[in-house]
Write a protein that holds these residues in place. Sequence first.
Motif, mmCIF file in Angstrom:
data_model
loop_
_atom_site.group_PDB
_atom_site.id
_atom_site.type_symbol
_atom_site.label_atom_id
_atom_site.label_comp_id
_atom_site.label_asym_id
_atom_site.label_seq_id
_atom_site.Cartn_x
_atom_site.Cartn_y
_atom_site.Cartn_z
ATOM 1 N N THR A 142 0.843 -1.190 0.000
ATOM 2 C CA THR A 142 0.000 0.000 0.000
ATOM 3 C C THR A 142 0.876 1.237 0.000
ATOM 4 O O THR A 142 2.026 1.200 0.453
ATOM 5 C CB THR A 142 -0.943 0.018 1.223
ATOM 6 O OG1 THR A 142 -1.895 1.086 1.079
ATOM 7 C CG2 THR A 142 -0.163 0.222 2.525
ATOM 8 N N THR A 143 0.346 2.327 -0.521
ATOM 9 C CA THR A 143 1.034 3.614 -0.490
ATOM 10 C C THR A 143 0.015 4.715 -0.267
ATOM 11 O O THR A 143 -1.135 4.605 -0.700
ATOM 12 C CB THR A 143 1.833 3.854 -1.787
ATOM 13 O OG1 THR A 143 2.618 5.060 -1.660
ATOM 14 C CG2 THR A 143 0.924 3.978 -2.996
ATOM 15 N N HIS A 144 0.435 5.764 0.445
ATOM 16 C CA HIS A 144 -0.482 6.847 0.804
ATOM 17 C C HIS A 144 0.281 8.164 0.798
ATOM 18 O O HIS A 144 1.449 8.217 1.203
ATOM 19 C CB HIS A 144 -1.082 6.586 2.189
ATOM 20 C CG HIS A 144 -2.292 7.412 2.503
ATOM 21 N ND1 HIS A 144 -2.219 8.758 2.828
ATOM 22 C CD2 HIS A 144 -3.607 7.079 2.554
ATOM 23 C CE1 HIS A 144 -3.434 9.215 3.070
ATOM 24 N NE2 HIS A 144 -4.301 8.215 2.906
ATOM 25 N N ASN A 197 2.206 12.331 -3.797
ATOM 26 C CA ASN A 197 2.890 11.125 -3.335
ATOM 27 C C ASN A 197 4.104 10.868 -4.233
ATOM 28 O O ASN A 197 3.958 10.521 -5.401
ATOM 29 C CB ASN A 197 1.941 9.929 -3.365
ATOM 30 C CG ASN A 197 2.514 8.722 -2.644
ATOM 31 O OD1 ASN A 197 3.701 8.678 -2.320
ATOM 32 N ND2 ASN A 197 1.676 7.731 -2.387
ATOM 33 N N GLN A 240 -2.461 -2.593 6.352
ATOM 34 C CA GLN A 240 -3.480 -1.599 6.684
ATOM 35 C C GLN A 240 -3.332 -1.088 8.118
ATOM 36 O O GLN A 240 -3.540 0.096 8.387
ATOM 37 C CB GLN A 240 -4.874 -2.189 6.474
ATOM 38 C CG GLN A 240 -5.207 -2.459 5.012
ATOM 39 C CD GLN A 240 -5.021 -1.233 4.134
ATOM 40 O OE1 GLN A 240 -5.502 -0.140 4.459
ATOM 41 N NE2 GLN A 240 -4.317 -1.410 3.024
ATOM 42 N N LEU A 265 -0.291 1.275 8.140
ATOM 43 C CA LEU A 265 -0.647 2.537 7.490
ATOM 44 C C LEU A 265 -1.543 3.370 8.393
ATOM 45 O O LEU A 265 -1.332 4.585 8.550
ATOM 46 C CB LEU A 265 -1.346 2.264 6.163
ATOM 47 C CG LEU A 265 -1.891 3.500 5.426
ATOM 48 C CD1 LEU A 265 -0.768 4.478 5.094
ATOM 49 C CD2 LEU A 265 -2.647 3.086 4.168
ATOM 50 N N HIS A 266 -2.537 2.745 9.001
ATOM 51 C CA HIS A 266 -3.444 3.463 9.897
ATOM 52 C C HIS A 266 -2.674 4.103 11.050
ATOM 53 O O HIS A 266 -2.926 5.259 11.406
ATOM 54 C CB HIS A 266 -4.493 2.496 10.449
ATOM 55 C CG HIS A 266 -5.422 3.121 11.449
ATOM 56 N ND1 HIS A 266 -6.427 3.991 11.096
ATOM 57 C CD2 HIS A 266 -5.475 3.013 12.827
ATOM 58 C CE1 HIS A 266 -7.068 4.387 12.185
ATOM 59 N NE2 HIS A 266 -6.507 3.810 13.236
ATOM 60 N N LEU A 284 -0.891 7.221 9.796
ATOM 61 C CA LEU A 284 -1.812 8.327 9.526
ATOM 62 C C LEU A 284 -2.321 8.956 10.818
ATOM 63 O O LEU A 284 -2.425 10.181 10.928
ATOM 64 C CB LEU A 284 -2.984 7.837 8.668
ATOM 65 C CG LEU A 284 -2.620 7.348 7.256
ATOM 66 C CD1 LEU A 284 -3.861 6.838 6.539
ATOM 67 C CD2 LEU A 284 -1.951 8.449 6.457
ATOM 68 N N ASN A 318 5.043 10.918 2.815
ATOM 69 C CA ASN A 318 4.363 9.819 2.146
ATOM 70 C C ASN A 318 4.695 8.507 2.862
ATOM 71 O O ASN A 318 5.769 8.377 3.444
ATOM 72 C CB ASN A 318 4.816 9.707 0.689
ATOM 73 C CG ASN A 318 4.728 11.015 -0.088
ATOM 74 O OD1 ASN A 318 5.587 11.292 -0.909
ATOM 75 N ND2 ASN A 318 3.706 11.834 0.174
ATOM 76 N N THR A 352 4.757 4.307 2.375
ATOM 77 C CA THR A 352 4.663 3.161 1.472
ATOM 78 C C THR A 352 5.242 1.936 2.153
ATOM 79 O O THR A 352 6.298 2.012 2.788
ATOM 80 C CB THR A 352 5.430 3.428 0.162
ATOM 81 O OG1 THR A 352 4.870 4.572 -0.481
ATOM 82 C CG2 THR A 352 5.335 2.231 -0.779
#
Length: 269
Positions: free
Chosen positions: A8-10, A18, A214, A217-218, A221, A228, A230
């Motif tokens: 995943t990437t954000h 990004n 996930q 990543l959460h 965030l 960014n 990843t």
Amino acid sequence: MTFKSSATTHVGMVRKVNQDSYAERTDIGVWAVADGMGGHEAGEVASATVTDSIKGLQPNENIAEMVQAVEQCIMAANLQLTQQAASYDSQRVPGSTVVVLVINGDQGAVVWAGDSRIYRRRDREITQLTRDHSHVQDLVEQGVILEDEAESHPMANVITRAVGISEPLELDSKWIDVRRDDQFLLCSDGLSRLVTNEELESMMANKDSEEVTQSLLHTALVRGARDNVTLICVKDCADTDTVSENDEITAPHNIESMADPGFDFDDID
């Protein structure tokens, strides 16, 4: 052994663009994360140039030849970016970190330049397999600052190697052994700056690779993700594991072709 992965990437909570990129070639046992720099367009171009090259790799059951092909891809991307640099102003030199994991059966390798990282979870312990090519890492090793001071140091973002910055590029690489139930995490510093090894171990204990990505990543965030983020989670897929529709799976390998891969494992960590 068969491996599955989830990536995943954000863009994060602060940046508008990004500049990270990744390559997930689970079918041939190759994964990569790249973190671009040099301004919006330049950073995007740099990281995509690196990962696009790796995405084009052809299958090769000889791991030594595959690692050589990975290095050639990165070197080619470096040459392309340094030649393109003339079209950018001096404040926007396109550059990118890169970290690559290669696995074939019980043999593996890591290749990298910059401060993106690979971690391994084994026997409930987290080990960082890469060494940051950064100014603060040099200061830590010289005894100038403590490791706990590195992340808050004013030069924490200064890296000493990157793809696209100069020709020739110096890459680091090393061989690793791969065991049943091993898990690997590739990530940009947008994640590694925000989580501890203890937190990585706890979240990577989940058998579902997609849930691992996930949850990590959460966490990034929730903690502000000023950069960014990843990451790719790669794990041994036991026969009893459930494979989700989003998981990528390695193709079976010819064990006989790996009997003499052409390298010495004396260097294994």
